[in-house]
Design a protein around this motif. Structure first.
Motif, PDB file in Angstrom:
ATOM      1  N   VAL A  23       0.851  -1.186   0.000  1.00  0.00           N
ATOM      2  CA  VAL A  23       0.000   0.000   0.000  1.00  0.00           C
ATOM      3  C   VAL A  23       0.888   1.237   0.000  1.00  0.00           C
ATOM      4  CG1 VAL A  23      -1.924  -1.122   1.217  1.00  0.00           C
ATOM      5  CG2 VAL A  23      -0.190   0.089   2.517  1.00  0.00           C
ATOM      6  N   ARG A  26       0.910   6.746   2.420  1.00  0.00           N
ATOM      7  CA  ARG A  26      -0.186   7.581   2.938  1.00  0.00           C
ATOM      8  C   ARG A  26      -1.375   6.744   3.421  1.00  0.00           C
ATOM      9  NH1 ARG A  26      -0.293   7.805  -2.504  1.00  0.00           N
ATOM     10  NH2 ARG A  26      -2.240   7.222  -3.505  1.00  0.00           N
ATOM     11  N   GLU A  27      -1.467   5.477   3.014  1.00  0.00           N
ATOM     12  CA  GLU A  27      -2.568   4.605   3.432  1.00  0.00           C
ATOM     13  C   GLU A  27      -2.215   3.729   4.640  1.00  0.00           C
ATOM     14  OE1 GLU A  27      -4.205   2.369   0.171  1.00  0.00           O
ATOM     15  OE2 GLU A  27      -4.212   4.130  -1.129  1.00  0.00           O
ATOM     16  N   PRO A  29      -1.914   4.355   7.851  1.00  0.00           N
ATOM     17  CA  PRO A  29      -2.794   4.455   9.024  1.00  0.00           C
ATOM     18  C   PRO A  29      -4.108   3.685   8.865  1.00  0.00           C
ATOM     19  CG  PRO A  29      -1.950   6.612   8.419  1.00  0.00           C
ATOM     20  CD  PRO A  29      -1.571   5.660   7.309  1.00  0.00           C
ATOM     21  N   ASP A  30      -4.528   3.469   7.632  1.00  0.00           N
ATOM     22  CA  ASP A  30      -5.790   2.761   7.390  1.00  0.00           C
ATOM     23  C   ASP A  30      -5.661   1.245   7.510  1.00  0.00           C
ATOM     24  OD1 ASP A  30      -6.950   5.239   6.804  1.00  0.00           O
ATOM     25  OD2 ASP A  30      -6.495   5.042   4.667  1.00  0.00           O
ATOM     26  N   VAL A  31      -4.448   0.724   7.400  1.00  0.00           N
ATOM     27  CA  VAL A  31      -4.272  -0.730   7.362  1.00  0.00           C
ATOM     28  C   VAL A  31      -3.385  -1.282   8.472  1.00  0.00           C
ATOM     29  CG1 VAL A  31      -4.714  -0.874   4.875  1.00  0.00           C
ATOM     30  CG2 VAL A  31      -2.376  -0.562   5.695  1.00  0.00           C
ATOM     31  N   THR A  32      -2.969  -0.426   9.403  1.00  0.00           N
ATOM     32  CA  THR A  32      -2.131  -0.879  10.522  1.00  0.00           C
ATOM     33  C   THR A  32      -2.715  -0.393  11.838  1.00  0.00           C
ATOM     34  OG1 THR A  32      -0.728   1.096  10.367  1.00  0.00           O
ATOM     35  CG2 THR A  32      -0.004  -0.843   9.146  1.00  0.00           C
ATOM     36  N   SER A  33      -2.300  -1.040  12.902  1.00  0.00           N
ATOM     37  CA  SER A  33      -2.707  -0.580  14.228  1.00  0.00           C
ATOM     38  C   SER A  33      -1.930   0.693  14.551  1.00  0.00           C
ATOM     39  CB  SER A  33      -2.396  -1.651  15.276  1.00  0.00           C
ATOM     40  OG  SER A  33      -0.991  -1.745  15.466  1.00  0.00           O
ATOM     41  N   HIS A  37       1.755   1.588  13.103  1.00  0.00           N
ATOM     42  CA  HIS A  37       1.960   2.807  12.319  1.00  0.00           C
ATOM     43  C   HIS A  37       3.056   3.675  12.924  1.00  0.00           C
ATOM     44  CE1 HIS A  37       1.169   6.935  10.869  1.00  0.00           C
ATOM     45  NE2 HIS A  37       1.213   6.274   9.734  1.00  0.00           N
TER      46      HIS A  37
END
Length: 59
Positions: A23, A26-27, A29-33, A37
């Motif tokens: 990813v 910039r993405e 934060p949307d896919v990690t804890s 992050h």
């Protein structure tokens, strides 16, 4: 540039990991804890990875 490359983990590995994908930064934060992050952001800023033992910093 958009890369839709995906990875899968062979089923014989019992890691609990079902797959992986790339990813854009910039993405993250949307896919990690939040903890993941924070470590990724530090690694990207310092261009190094912190040393962890059982998920905790050693220094």
């Amino acid at each position: 540039m958009c890369d839709d490359t995906s990875l899968t983990v062979p089923p014989r590995h019992r890691s609990g990991l079902l797959g992986a994908r790339f990813v854009p930064v910039r993405e993250l934060p949307d896919v990690t804890s939040p903890a993941q992050h924070a470590r990724l952001a530090e690694a990207l800023a310092n261009h190094t990875l912190p040393v962890l033992l059982h998920g905790q910093r050693t220094a």
